[in-house]
Design an enzyme around this catalytic site. Structure first.
Site, PDB file in Angstrom:
ATOM      1  N   ASP A 193       0.884  -1.056   0.020  1.00 44.20           N
ATOM      2  CA  ASP A 193       0.077  -0.110   0.214  1.00 44.20           C
ATOM      3  C   ASP A 193       0.734   1.389   0.089  1.00 44.20           C
ATOM      4  OD1 ASP A 193      -2.007   1.646   0.026  1.00 44.20           O
ATOM      5  OD2 ASP A 193      -3.227   0.690   1.576  1.00 44.20           O
TER       6      ASP A 193
HETATM    7  C1  BGC Z   1      -4.924   3.042  -0.172  1.00 43.39           C
HETATM    8  C2  BGC Z   1      -5.084   2.123  -1.109  1.00 43.39           C
HETATM    9  C3  BGC Z   1      -4.875   2.575  -2.514  1.00 43.39           C
HETATM   10  C4  BGC Z   1      -3.782   3.692  -2.471  1.00 43.39           C
HETATM   11  C5  BGC Z   1      -3.120   4.280  -3.859  1.00 43.39           C
HETATM   12  C6  BGC Z   1      -3.944   4.098  -0.047  1.00 43.39           C
HETATM   13  O1  BGC Z   1      -3.805   5.041   0.824  1.00 43.39           O
HETATM   14  O2  BGC Z   1      -5.090   2.360   1.255  1.00 43.39           O
HETATM   15  O3  BGC Z   1      -6.316   1.443  -0.984  1.00 43.39           O
HETATM   16  O4  BGC Z   1      -5.000   1.941  -3.616  1.00 43.39           O
HETATM   17  O5  BGC Z   1      -3.816   4.648  -1.317  1.00 43.39           O
HETATM   18  O6  BGC Z   1      -3.994   5.350  -4.051  1.00 43.39           O
END
Ligand code: BGC
Length: 749
Positions: free
Chosen positions: A275
């Protein structure tokens, strides 16, 4: 060689390489790449606005990036790709990635709503449209579907998933993967999907986003893993690791999850991205001493790609040079990334035709699909005295509430980066449906989060306007009541703003925020017929409304065509058939609340003898699987083909469903089981099958379910492995999780 076409090859027939050929091409690429470039492939860089380091152009030119995120600009995609394929040392194309969660340009209902359709084909077709638009914009990869089971409605990200149940969750997971990816990885007009957030993120302590998760292995395997395993079976190309600690080990440094289960047990062959910033965060989380150790531990745990933290870029080369890691360790992580680039046809077709997006988003079938998905997602919670459907000959309707004309709330949480909400609002939908009538509107007091989030600048309730003063709110309140007073029928559109659910959007209360309930009470006191339409991304505790408002439609965050879909249902052109994918608690403090809990020593039904709480019922306000229709159904004739089934064999269960009312309608027939004794205590009910059917008045259909080892077995804590016990089972088939139509089944050796 297959006969399929490559994603980039809209104009030319172009065979997709076989697995052996992909592997050969990957080895050839690895053979000419430097160590630095290999590490580059493991690096995903945030586009300029978000970069915390050098410009992406410079990183790409050196071969330091395998993928780009947080960019949504077709021209820029081509410009960056040109640098990658013409100027970088090994000329390896970039993968462009973004969160396309429920639509790219055409916005579909939020995933929790799509799960309310109990119709996986809705989710599949919606995500196929999303993929087609995203691919036409130049994206290759979406960070979806989100597969986290969520049993705590306070958790903001419940909106992004399929709710509380592993069986429904697994069906929605596989459907979304098929929708995004199409029949094979690299299919034209499709993108690579990403199963996230592996795993357990939805069980955050107290529903507080990012907080640690403690889940015993049995819960993980029986409840939280099934949607992820279903995604692997459906061929998902990538996984994303979760942020939080799972049983004291961060999910992004978790060998058990990423190596033992995902690759070892499930045979996943794709790659795992962290993530955002999660590898760097291992230091903040108190797991790794410094960036170097974070890079080492994440890679060793099986994490292929570093999203945005640059920790791999900064440390992996050094870790190889000092002998802590081997080149082979890096190459093993790079292989599946290169393989996906080959499968997507990016080496042959790195660029996107910049005129394509305009043609694709103009396709009329996209709007049609969005409207259908919204119609099928809505859940009729209450309809006393058959107030709904409303008559189209009404002359004077008031539409009241802060969300009635909010494009943001209608499209909902998780917009694509840079997208401008353009939904048909409920007010617009009702006005379109009643061209000859007077449709008045008053928003009432605005609603806002108490504490801002870092997304807030983009959303309705923050940044843009100064908050209403208490005096302005009071005037708005009075105007709303006065507007309602003049109407024949009042439609109240209440719930949550788009920024009130989603990431970093957990709540301690599930009440209607702001002065909405007070407004509802004041309007209801006028004695007019009141219909409550809810726009929200999580279950809300609507006890007062349930006792006092005759008609309640849960519309969730229904997307671009949401307002039309609401009007279609309110005025009876469409009969609602959605069902809740989550239990609705009476109070926020009852969370987590879910139907599939274990029995206790205190017999069920002995609420007065031994209440779970002394200050009110602990039962859900609306149970899992619940939803009404404008017609009625009866479910009868439950038959289990044989009263006994051998361990390892399957048995057929059938039931008849009849439309006993006077209009066409949909029923979702649901099968639940309970194992009465065995290696472990088992939940009092578990969903094991469902089917949504459309029936004409008077029509009867037979639904067939199969119960075999997959449904009757489970991972046992006592045995430390998956078991199928030879024990007695209850079977129920019905229209929600309180179904009473019962049969017995015994599993024997
Ligand atoms: C979120 C993810 C997301 C990623 C990219 C993160 O803060 O938890 O679900 O895909 O950002 O935008």
């Amino acid at each position: 060689m297959g006969v399929k076409k490559h994603a980039g090859a809209a104009a030319q027939e172009m065979p997709v390489p076989s697995e052996t050929e992909v592997a050969k091409r990957v080895e050839a690429l690895l053979g000419r790449m430097s160590l630095e470039e290999k590490v580059g492939q493991l690096t995903q860089v945030g586009a300029a606005a978000f970069a915390h380091g050098p410009l992406p152009e410079d990183v790409i030119r050196k071969g330091g990036a395998g993928s780009i995120l947080w960019l949504n600009d077709t021209k820029q995609f081509n410009a960056l790709q040109k640098i990658a394929v013409e100027e970088s040392p090994s000329k390896i194309p970039l993968l462009f990635a973004l969160d396309v969660i429920h639509g790219y340009h055409t916005i579909f209902p939020v995933p929790l709503a799509m799960a309310s359709s109990w119709d996986p084909s809705v989710a599949e077709r919606s995500q196929a449209v999303a993929a087609k638009e995203a691919r036409a914009a130049g994206l290759h990869w979406t960070f979806g579907p989100m597969l986290d089971i969520a049993r705590d409605a306070r958790w903001g990200r419940i909106v992004e998933g399929a709710g509380e149940d592993p069986c429904l969750g697994a069906a929605m997971a596989a459907a979304q993967v098929r929708g995004f990816q199409g029949p094979y990885l690299g299919a034209p007009d499709h993108v690579v999907a990403c199963a996230k957030h592996f795993a357990g993120y939805g069980a955050a302590d107290g529903g507080r986003d990012y907080d640690p998760v403690y889940l015993p292995e049995g819960q993980l395997r029986n409840v939280y893993f099934p949607p992820f395993e279903a995604a692997v079976r459906a061929g998902v190309g990538t996984f994303m690791s979760a942020y939080m600690d799972l049983n004291d080990v961060p999910a992004s440094g978790n060998r058990f999850l990423l190596r033992e289960v995902l690759r070892g047990e499930w045979g996943f062959k794709g790659f795992v991205v962290s993530d955002a910033f999660a590898i760097g965060n291992l230091v903040i989380q108190g797991f790794a001493r410094d960036g170097r150790e974070a890079a080492f531990r994440a890679l060793s745990a099986g994490l292929n790609m570093d999203m945005a933290s640059s920790t791999y870029l900064q440390h992996l080369v050094g870790l190889v040079k000092d002998g802590t890691l081997q080149v082979a360790d890096i190459e093993a992580m790079v292989r599946p990334i290169l393989a996906i680039k080959v499968q997507m046809g990016l080496f042959e077709h790195p660029y996107i035709d910049e005129s394509k997006l305009a043609q694709v988003i103009a396709l009329p079938e996209h709007k049609k699909e969005a409207r259908l998905a919204a119609q099928r997602s809505m859940v009729l919670l209450r309809n006393e005295g058959k107030l709904l459907p409303l008559s189209k000959s009404l002359k004077n309707v008031a539409v009241i509430g802060p969300l009635a004309d909010s494009k943001e709330a209608t499209e909902g949480s998780w917009m694509v980066f840079g997208h401008n909400p353009a939904a048909v609002t409920v007010l617009e939908g009702i006005r379109a449906k009643l061209p000859g009538a007077k449709v008045t509107y008053a928003p009432g007091p605005e609603i806002r989060r108490d504490l801002a989030s870092w997304f807030e600048a983009d959303t309705i309730s923050g940044g843009k306007n100064a908050p209403q003063t208490p005096e302005q709110a009071e005037t708005a309140f009075k105007t709303a009541v006065a507007t309602a007073r003049k109407a024949e029928v009042v439609v109240m559109v209440l719930g949550e703003n788009a920024d009130m659910s989603g990431e970093a959007a957990s709540r301690a209360s599930l009440d209607l925020p702001g002065r909405q309930e007070e407004l509802l009470e004041a309007v209801a006191a006028l004695g007019k017929p009141v219909v409550l339409v809810l726009l929200n991304g999580r279950p809300l505790s609507i006890t007062w409304a349930t006792e006092n408002v005759p008609a309640i439609l849960e519309a969730w965050e229904p997307g671009s065509e949401g307002g039309h879909a609401v009007a279609d249902i309110l005025f009876g052109e469409v009969n609602p058939g959605g069902k809740l994918p989550v239990s609705f608690p009476r109070k926020g403090s009852h969370a987590p609340l879910y139907y599939a809990r274990n029995l206790t020593h205190s017999p069920e039904g002995s609420i007065t003898y031994n209440p779970r709480y002394w200050d009110g019922l602990p039962t859900p306000l609306y149970p899992f699987g619940f939803g009404l229709s404008y017609t009625t159904f009866s479910i009868t004739n439950l038959k289990v083909a044989s009263p006994q089934v051998k361990v390892g064999s399957s048995v057929e269960v059938t039931a008849d469903v009849t439309n006993t009312g006077s209009v066409l309608g949909d029923e979702v027939v649901q099968l639940y089981i309970h194992q009465k004794a065995g290696s472990d205590s088992r939940p009092k009910r578990e969903l094991k099958g469902f089917e949504r059917l459309t029936l004409k008045p008077g029509e009867t259909k037979t639904v067939t379910f199969h119960l075999g080892p997959a449904e009757l077995g489970y991972w046992s804590t006592s045995a430390g492995k998956r078991v199928q016990d030879a024990e007695a089972f209850d079977i129920w088939v019905g229209a929600d999780s309180l179904a009473t139509l019962h049969a017995d089944l015994t599993v024997v050796r």
